[in-house]
Design a protein around this motif. Structure first.
Motif, PDB file in Angstrom:
ATOM      1  N   CYS A 151      37.511  37.747  39.380  1.00 25.07           N
ATOM      2  CA  CYS A 151      37.415  38.772  38.262  1.00 25.07           C
ATOM      3  C   CYS A 151      36.769  39.885  38.812  1.00 25.07           C
ATOM      4  O   CYS A 151      35.676  39.683  39.396  1.00 25.07           O
ATOM      5  CB  CYS A 151      36.671  37.973  37.087  1.00 25.07           C
ATOM      6  SG  CYS A 151      36.459  38.743  35.601  1.00 25.07           S
ATOM      7  N   CYS A 154      33.063  39.616  36.444  1.00 26.70           N
ATOM      8  CA  CYS A 154      32.059  38.633  36.748  1.00 26.70           C
ATOM      9  C   CYS A 154      32.207  37.867  38.159  1.00 26.70           C
ATOM     10  O   CYS A 154      31.432  37.151  38.543  1.00 26.70           O
ATOM     11  CB  CYS A 154      31.883  37.729  35.642  1.00 26.70           C
ATOM     12  SG  CYS A 154      33.257  36.405  35.682  1.00 26.70           S
ATOM     13  N   CYS A 169      40.411  35.366  33.903  1.00 29.36           N
ATOM     14  CA  CYS A 169      39.100  34.597  34.410  1.00 29.36           C
ATOM     15  C   CYS A 169      38.868  33.484  33.985  1.00 29.36           C
ATOM     16  O   CYS A 169      38.927  33.053  32.769  1.00 29.36           O
ATOM     17  CB  CYS A 169      37.900  35.848  34.051  1.00 29.36           C
ATOM     18  SG  CYS A 169      36.382  35.264  34.395  1.00 29.36           S
ATOM     19  N   CYS A 174      33.678  35.140  29.751  1.00 28.05           N
ATOM     20  CA  CYS A 174      34.415  36.229  30.248  1.00 28.05           C
ATOM     21  C   CYS A 174      35.573  36.529  29.832  1.00 28.05           C
ATOM     22  O   CYS A 174      36.355  37.392  29.161  1.00 28.05           O
ATOM     23  CB  CYS A 174      34.139  36.520  31.600  1.00 28.05           C
ATOM     24  SG  CYS A 174      34.909  37.980  32.471  1.00 28.05           S
ATOM     25  N   ARG A 176      38.351  37.292  30.906  1.00 32.03           N
ATOM     26  CA  ARG A 176      39.005  38.694  31.306  1.00 32.03           C
ATOM     27  C   ARG A 176      40.452  38.405  31.764  1.00 32.03           C
ATOM     28  O   ARG A 176      40.763  37.351  32.787  1.00 32.03           O
ATOM     29  CB  ARG A 176      38.256  39.686  32.081  1.00 32.03           C
ATOM     30  CG  ARG A 176      38.885  40.918  32.444  1.00 32.03           C
ATOM     31  CD  ARG A 176      38.144  41.728  33.670  1.00 32.03           C
ATOM     32  NE  ARG A 176      38.803  42.648  34.427  1.00 32.03           N
ATOM     33  CZ  ARG A 176      38.859  43.883  33.966  1.00 32.03           C
ATOM     34  NH1 ARG A 176      37.941  44.666  33.164  1.00 32.03           N
ATOM     35  NH2 ARG A 176      39.567  45.023  34.536  1.00 32.03           N
TER      36      ARG A 176
END
Ligand SMILES: [Zn+2]
Length: 334
Positions: A151, A154, A169, A174, A176
């Motif tokens: 990711c 993070c 992710c 997170c 994402r």
């Protein structure tokens, strides 16, 4: 000829697969594709194509089920038409061809056959246009997955989603979502009157000349990228910028956007190191120098060849292929 038809003449554009963008969000439908009896699996080894007796290797469902350890399988899409209509096609990446495909060696289909790898660039001319487009798409997806593993927000690991067309992710806070990246580049044919500008980079094969190209920068309209790149590379101002066609270019992950433009002077100034020579040629001069082996055109795999060839045909009424001794790079799809 409209823009779509013109682009469809470029290699890697004749995509026979429907990506099923909405359907693949349905996990039950997606799961059924992985069990589909008519599924096929294009086998890649990182950026190369896996071959059996020098032909591209695509496994059927029975052969795929024999494999013990499978790294990554992603759904490219389903056939839109023809005898395979509705059948899913996957890309399978194998890191070690001999080890990971060892189970096939004991089957009648593979006994006494040789597995190998070859670059897509080298084998494209042996493939039909639809098959070449599928392998290009598979290679682009494989490249993105292998080079995008963490990711960017993070640093946690990513897991494949939607059959591999996105990654998410693994950190729940997170979460994402990453989508494949495409790097757009403009590639442009510059003419002035009845002359074309061809240039060469030092790193290219000897005597190879082509049109100019460069990556699009952040926040830049494509037409401005054409003007900027031509000015940076050969010091020419151009106008009458017209779109020509596009081509996905899987080396490793570009998108070529073809343009034509006109210069009003012939005063070339080489301002950067990458272009070492630039010449203005009429079609007759190009024909003579090509036949004499003094100037070689790009392989007809690329949009650069199309840009030059279209101009040559406009000027002379015949294609470059008709004056060049080599075989055509592509055979018709069966
Ligand atoms: Zn994250």
């Amino acid at each position: 000829m409209d823009d779509l038809r013109r682009s469809m003449l470029n290699t890697y554009t004749a995509q026979p697969l429907d990506r099923v963008s909405h359907g693949r969000q349905n996990t039950a439908w997606l799961g059924a594709q992985y069990q589909h009896p008519q599924a096929s699996y294009l086998v890649l080894n990182d950026q190369d194509v896996v071959t059996v007796d020098e032909q591209v290797l695509a496994l059927n469902q029975n052969q795929f089920q024999l494999l013990k350890r499978v790294q990554a399988v992603s759904l490219l899409g389903i056939h839109k038409a023809g005898k395979d209509k509705g059948s899913p096609v996957f890309v399978l990446n194998v890191a070690d061809v001999e080890t990971e495909l060892a189970a096939l060696k004991n089957t009648p289909d593979f006994q006494s056959k040789t597995l190998g790898v070859i670059s897509l660039r080298e084998i494209s001319h042996q493939l039909g246009v639809n098959t070449a487009a599928m392998y290009s798409y598979a290679k682009l997806l494989n490249h993105w997955q292998l080079t995008t593993r963490f990711c960017v927000a993070c640093g946690s690991g990513l897991t494949h989603q939607q059959g591999g067309l996105s990654q998410q992710c693994s950190n729940e806070e997170c979460a994402r979502i990453e989508f494949p990246r495409i790097n757009p580049a403009v590639i442009m044919r510059i003419t002035n009157g009845d002359k074309i500008l061809l240039a060469r980079q030092e790193s290219w094969p000897e005597r190879r000349f082509s049109v100019l190209a460069g990556f699009v920068e952040l926040g830049e309209p494509l037409e401005s990228a054409v003007q900027r790149e031509v000015m940076e590379e050969v010091g020419l101002a151009v106008d009458n910028i017209q779109y020509h066609s596009s081509q996905p270019w899987p080396y490793p992950n570009s998108y070529m956007l073809g343009y034509t433009a006109e210069a009003s002077t012939f005063d070339v100034e080489l301002e950067q190191d990458d272009i070492t020579q630039a010449v203005w040629l009429t079609a007759e001069e190009l024909r003579e120098k090509n036949l004499a082996g003094e100037i070689l055109t790009p392989p007809n795999l690329s949009i650069s060849y199309r840009l030059i060839d279209d101009w040559f045909e406009q000027q002379t009424g015949v294609t470059l292929a008709s004056i060049q001794p080599e075989e055509p790079w592509f055979v018709a799809e069966e």
